[in-house]
Design a protein around this motif. Structure first.
Motif, short mmCIF file in Angstrom:
data_model
loop_
_atom_site.label_atom_id
_atom_site.label_comp_id
_atom_site.label_asym_id
_atom_site.label_seq_id
_atom_site.Cartn_x
_atom_site.Cartn_y
_atom_site.Cartn_z
N PRO A 96 -3.56 -7.62 -10.00
CA PRO A 96 -4.09 -7.89 -8.66
C PRO A 96 -3.01 -7.91 -7.58
N THR A 97 -1.82 -8.40 -7.91
CA THR A 97 -0.73 -8.40 -6.94
C THR A 97 -0.31 -6.98 -6.60
N ALA A 98 -0.15 -6.14 -7.62
CA ALA A 98 0.23 -4.75 -7.39
C ALA A 98 -0.85 -4.02 -6.59
N SER A 99 -2.10 -4.31 -6.86
CA SER A 99 -3.19 -3.67 -6.12
C SER A 99 -3.17 -4.08 -4.65
N GLY A 100 -3.02 -5.36 -4.40
CA GLY A 100 -2.95 -5.84 -3.02
C GLY A 100 -1.76 -5.28 -2.27
N LEU A 101 -0.61 -5.24 -2.93
CA LEU A 101 0.57 -4.67 -2.30
C LEU A 101 0.40 -3.17 -2.04
N GLY A 102 -0.31 -2.48 -2.94
CA GLY A 102 -0.56 -1.06 -2.74
C GLY A 102 -1.45 -0.81 -1.53
N VAL A 103 -2.48 -1.61 -1.37
CA VAL A 103 -3.36 -1.46 -0.20
C VAL A 103 -2.58 -1.76 1.07
N LEU A 104 -1.77 -2.83 1.06
CA LEU A 104 -0.95 -3.15 2.22
C LEU A 104 0.03 -2.03 2.54
N MET A 105 0.61 -1.45 1.50
CA MET A 105 1.57 -0.37 1.69
C MET A 105 0.90 0.85 2.34
N VAL A 106 -0.30 1.19 1.92
CA VAL A 106 -1.00 2.34 2.49
C VAL A 106 -1.34 2.09 3.95
N VAL A 107 -1.82 0.89 4.26
CA VAL A 107 -2.17 0.56 5.65
C VAL A 107 -0.93 0.61 6.53
N LEU A 108 0.18 0.05 6.07
CA LEU A 108 1.41 0.07 6.87
C LEU A 108 1.96 1.48 7.02
N LEU A 109 1.84 2.30 5.97
CA LEU A 109 2.32 3.68 6.07
C LEU A 109 1.50 4.48 7.08
N ILE A 110 0.19 4.27 7.07
CA ILE A 110 -0.66 4.95 8.06
C ILE A 110 -0.30 4.48 9.46
N ARG A 111 -0.09 3.18 9.62
CA ARG A 111 0.27 2.66 10.95
C ARG A 111 1.64 3.17 11.40
N ALA A 112 2.59 3.29 10.47
CA ALA A 112 3.93 3.75 10.83
C ALA A 112 3.93 5.22 11.26
N CYS A 113 3.06 6.02 10.67
CA CYS A 113 3.02 7.46 10.98
C CYS A 113 2.01 7.81 12.08
N TRP A 114 1.23 6.85 12.52
CA TRP A 114 0.20 7.09 13.52
C TRP A 114 0.76 7.69 14.81
#
Length: 164
Positions: free
Chosen positions: A115-133
């Motif tokens: 569950p920790t890895a899954s949550g961190l993965g979702v956070l990572m995807v959201v932050l990557l999309i925001r960083a490249c927006w």
């Protein structure tokens, strides 16, 4: 529970099974056309990711200091990716080879890792999309999704000695 009929439990090794099916009966061999279809789909995703990578300058956007991407968020994404690699190494290398635990023991031995890895993965995807927006705008999720799928399917193109 009544005391007249106590349940008796015993440990079962991971290679023992409760039913009488042999390992050769579990998965039928796949046909040549199915395997070729899988390779074709993988090649299509890889080609699409390669073209997208080239046309959108993904490497320049992610790794250049001169890009318009949000560099602090990209650094946080890199840190989260490092944590993901450590967690995956723990689950896929340390537990099976040093502790001799298979994946069925993960929920008992380390119940919070997945569950920790899954949550961190979702956070990572959201932050990557925001960083490249700022660079790609509304196309950012599409571009990053194509890159992810190409990376995911490239493993299908690696020849394995096991015939799969």
């Amino acid at each position: 529970m009544s005391s007249s009929n106590p349940a008796i439990y015993r440990r079962v090794a991971s290679h023992e099974s409760s039913d009488d099916t042999s390992s050769s009966e579990l998965a039928p061999p796949r046909s040549l056309s199915d395997r070729c279809m899988d390779k074709g789909i993988a090649l299509l995703w890889f080609f699409l990711a390669f073209i997208t990578h080239h046309k959108c300058h993904v490497s320049t956007t992610l790794f250049s200091k001169d890009s318009h991407a949000l560099q602090k968020l990209l650094q946080v994404v890199a840190l989260l990716l490092g944590v993901q690699v450590v967690l995956a190494t723990y689950l896929c290398v340390y537990l099976p080879y040093f502790k001799q635990l298979d994946s069925s023991a993960w929920p008992v031995y380390c119940p919070r890792v997945i569950p920790t890895a899954s949550g961190l993965g979702v956070l990572m995807v959201v932050l990557l999309i925001r960083a490249c927006w700022p660079v790609w705008g509304f196309l950012t999720p599409l571009i990053l999704g194509i890159q992810f799928m190409g990376l995911l399917f490239v493993s299908q193109l690696i020849p394995w000695p096991f015939g799969g």
